[in-house]
Design a protein around this motif. Sequence first.
Motif, mmCIF file in Angstrom:
data_model
loop_
_atom_site.group_PDB
_atom_site.id
_atom_site.type_symbol
_atom_site.label_atom_id
_atom_site.label_comp_id
_atom_site.label_asym_id
_atom_site.label_seq_id
_atom_site.Cartn_x
_atom_site.Cartn_y
_atom_site.Cartn_z
ATOM 1 N N LEU A 117 62.883 62.323 38.089
ATOM 2 C CA LEU A 117 64.088 63.040 37.684
ATOM 3 C C LEU A 117 63.848 64.515 37.984
ATOM 4 N N PHE A 118 64.756 65.126 38.722
ATOM 5 C CA PHE A 118 64.621 66.556 38.996
ATOM 6 C C PHE A 118 65.124 67.354 37.790
ATOM 7 N N TYR A 119 64.557 68.539 37.597
ATOM 8 C CA TYR A 119 65.071 69.426 36.558
ATOM 9 C C TYR A 119 65.084 70.856 37.071
ATOM 10 N N GLU A 120 65.956 71.661 36.448
ATOM 11 C CA GLU A 120 66.042 73.066 36.817
ATOM 12 C C GLU A 120 66.391 73.836 35.552
ATOM 13 N N TYR A 121 65.745 74.986 35.363
ATOM 14 C CA TYR A 121 66.046 75.832 34.208
ATOM 15 C C TYR A 121 67.277 76.703 34.489
ATOM 16 N N TYR A 122 68.004 77.034 33.442
ATOM 17 C CA TYR A 122 69.088 78.005 33.584
ATOM 18 C C TYR A 122 69.052 78.954 32.387
ATOM 19 N N ASP A 123 69.507 80.169 32.591
ATOM 20 C CA ASP A 123 69.589 81.090 31.450
ATOM 21 C C ASP A 123 71.005 81.614 31.222
ATOM 22 N N SER A 177 67.392 70.541 44.596
ATOM 23 C CA SER A 177 68.333 69.531 45.115
ATOM 24 C C SER A 177 68.657 68.481 44.045
ATOM 25 N N PHE A 178 69.588 67.558 44.370
ATOM 26 C CA PHE A 178 70.109 66.621 43.374
ATOM 27 C C PHE A 178 69.474 65.239 43.410
ATOM 28 N N GLY A 179 69.198 64.723 44.601
ATOM 29 C CA GLY A 179 68.877 63.303 44.749
ATOM 30 C C GLY A 179 67.406 62.986 44.530
ATOM 31 N N SER A 180 67.030 62.748 43.283
ATOM 32 C CA SER A 180 65.617 62.468 43.002
ATOM 33 C C SER A 180 65.264 61.034 43.394
ATOM 34 N N PRO A 181 64.025 60.809 43.872
ATOM 35 C CA PRO A 181 63.603 59.441 44.207
ATOM 36 C C PRO A 181 63.528 58.565 42.951
#
Length: 354
Positions: free
Chosen positions: A292-298, A284-288
């Motif tokens: 900070l949220f992160y996501e890997y992409y390839d 999801s997008f809305g970090s407290p």
Amino acid sequence: MTHSNPSIEAFVKLGNFLRTFCDLVTTNTISEHLNDKWIERFKTEAERAQHYNGWFSEENCIHAFQEWGNTLTKDSIDNWLSGYDLESNKEKTVALIMAGNIPLVGFHDLLCVLITGNKALVKLSSNDQKLIPLLIDYLTEIEPIFNDRVTFTKEKLENYNAVIATGSNNTARYFEYYFSKKPNIIRKNRNSVAVLNGKETTEELTALGEDIFRYFGLGCRSVSKIYIPTDYTIDTFFKAMFPYNDIINHNKYANNYDYNKAVYLMSEFKILDNGFLILKEEESFGSPIASLFYEYYDDISSLKSTLKNQEDKIQCIVSSGFTDGEISFGNTQKPSLSDYADGIDTVDFLLRTS
């Protein structure tokens, strides 16, 4: 096409004043100018703001003044308005329900209403009760036309022709129902994201820290999530964030950092942490606050389509060479006058609404 109307000239003067005020602050010469009642009032309100709202640090209030000072120039206002026919406006009263998450966040809507020749009926957020009335007081002194064009109210909104309301996703549902019979713009929660390719310079990453930490990450233009390549070394990111470590000395931020870290650890979430920012892998997008949220992409093209499918939740994408309309590192909190929230052209809406 240049516009000569008193409200435009008043906003240009406001811009001049804000730049002068911020120059005095940054050069530490403000004490020599406290016999100027406006310099003194703006200084007092910037200092007092955090007594009313602990997130409104003096530094962030001055920053908001500075950005508006930089934006309200004759050239930028003329360029902004050159594509509109202001003469076509039919005067109306527009109800504004403002957010208060960052200093002066509702001012752009108010500017749009006034500069198009309309009246504003304003319901301020309880979190930002002082700063916008201060700017209106200044405008009214230099241009009395504003005296009967802005009304602040705490009562039920009555006698208005259109409405612009900003709130959470929950309040937006209520707004959509309540204001359904009037022309309206209803704004919801949005977040901003950054897409890293792993080739960023330290300077670019450190500039990204401005997008993450400015206003403690509370704005819809604040970056609350980063996308990183599968083989990304997270230490590179953390090192570039180090110049912002002083943020942990802010009481409310530190409390949120401690609380969120405790919640994550008790829930046995895997987190990365540098002492003032928590990174958590999350879709999801809305970090407290303080995380900070992160996501890997390839695969870049599948990331593009993922973000395209969720564009109604995203205010800005910060990146370098990733997508059209991207914002360069460090610039999310410097919107131009035509950078409308949610991509909805407020001036066009006002001119089309009778």
